[in-house]
Design a protein around this motif. Structure first.
Motif, mmCIF file in Angstrom:
data_model
loop_
_atom_site.group_PDB
_atom_site.id
_atom_site.type_symbol
_atom_site.label_atom_id
_atom_site.label_comp_id
_atom_site.label_asym_id
_atom_site.label_seq_id
_atom_site.Cartn_x
_atom_site.Cartn_y
_atom_site.Cartn_z
ATOM 1 N N GLY A 128 0.809 -1.217 0.000
ATOM 2 C CA GLY A 128 0.000 0.000 0.000
ATOM 3 C C GLY A 128 0.840 1.265 0.000
ATOM 4 N N LYS A 129 2.149 1.129 -0.072
ATOM 5 C CA LYS A 129 3.059 2.282 -0.090
ATOM 6 C C LYS A 129 3.998 2.163 -1.271
ATOM 7 C CE LYS A 129 3.384 2.798 4.919
ATOM 8 N NZ LYS A 129 4.303 2.803 6.056
ATOM 9 N N LEU A 130 4.477 3.304 -1.698
ATOM 10 C CA LEU A 130 5.493 3.336 -2.743
ATOM 11 C C LEU A 130 6.846 3.204 -2.035
ATOM 12 C CD1 LEU A 130 5.633 3.690 -5.812
ATOM 13 C CD2 LEU A 130 6.071 6.102 -5.423
ATOM 14 N N ALA A 131 7.226 1.997 -1.688
ATOM 15 C CA ALA A 131 8.380 1.745 -0.815
ATOM 16 C C ALA A 131 9.712 2.024 -1.495
ATOM 17 C CB ALA A 131 8.344 0.304 -0.322
ATOM 18 N N VAL A 132 9.814 1.797 -2.780
ATOM 19 C CA VAL A 132 11.092 1.899 -3.487
ATOM 20 C C VAL A 132 11.067 3.110 -4.409
ATOM 21 C CG1 VAL A 132 12.642 0.745 -5.111
ATOM 22 C CG2 VAL A 132 11.449 -0.575 -3.365
#
Length: 179
Positions: free
Chosen positions: A164-168
Motif C-alpha cells: 500500500g506504499k510506494l516503498a522503493v
C-alpha cells in the motif's frame, strides 16, 4: 735619515664613535625584526579569527535554516538484492547470458521492511522482466537505462499492490554483465 714619526691619535678616541654607530645599527635592526614578527603574528591571528567568525556565522545561519525549514527528504537507504540475477537469451542461434546485481533505493525503512516479506515475488517479477528483454537492445546504454526504468516501475507497482506504499524510489543496477 731619520723619519719623522707622525703623531698618532690615541686608539680609544676613534673606536668609541665607530662602536656606538654599530651598536645603534644592531639595535635598530633587532627592533625592526621584532616589529615585523609582531605584525606577522597579529595579522595571522586577525585573519584566523575573522575566518572563524565567518564559519561561526555560516554555522549559525545553517542551524537557523534547519530549524525553520521543514524536514526535506530523508536519507537514502540501499538494499542490495543478493544473489545477483542471471538470465539467459537465445540470440542468433547462440546462448547469451546477462548477470545483473540490483540494489533498491528507498527513503522509509519501515516500508522497505514491509516489502522484504514479498521478496520471492519481487525476485520472480524481476527475473521475468530481465529474461523477456531483447539482447540487441541491451547492448546499448539507452537499452540498459530503459530496462532499469522498467524494473523500477515493476518494483513500485508490486510495492504499491502488496504494502500500500510506494516503498522503493529507484532500482539501481550496481553491476551488469552481458556475454
Amino acid at each position: 735619515m731619520a723619519k719623522k714619526e707622525a703623531p698618532q691619535s690615541p686608539p680609544d678616541a676613534g673606536a668609541k664613535p665607530a662602536g656606538k654607530g654599530k651598536l645603534k645599527l644592531i639595535i635598530l635592526v633587532v627592533v625592526a625584526l621584532l616589529v615585523v614578527v609582531g605584525l606577522s603574528i597579529g595579522g595571522t591571528w586577525f585573519l584566523l579569527n575573522k575566518g572563524d567568525a565567518k564559519h561561526a556565522d555560516k554555522d549559525e545561519k545553517a542551524e537557523a535554516a534547519e530549524a525553520v525549514a521543514p524536514v526535506g527528504k530523508q536519507a537514502a537507504i540501499y538494499e542490495p538484492l543478493t544473489p545477483a540475477f542471471v538470465v539467459n537469451f537465445n540470440y542468433q542461434g547462440r546462448q547469451r547470458y546477462m548477470q545483473v546485481s540490483i540494489a533498491l533505493m528507498a527513503r522509509d525503512q519501515a516500508a522497505l521492511d514491509g516489502l522484504k516479506v514479498h521478496m520471492p515475488l519481487l525476485r520472480n517479477r524481476l527475473v521475468m522482466l530481465l529474461s523477456s528483454q531483447d539482447f540487441e537492445a541491451l547492448i546499448t546504454p539507452v537499452g540498459k537505462e530503459m530496462l532499469r526504468q522498467q524494473a523500477t516501475a515493476a518494483v513500485q507497482e508490486l510495492a504499491q499492490k502488496e504494502t500500500g506504499k510506494l516503498a522503493v524510489e529507484q532500482v539501481l543496477f550496481t553491476n551488469l554483465v552481458l556475454q
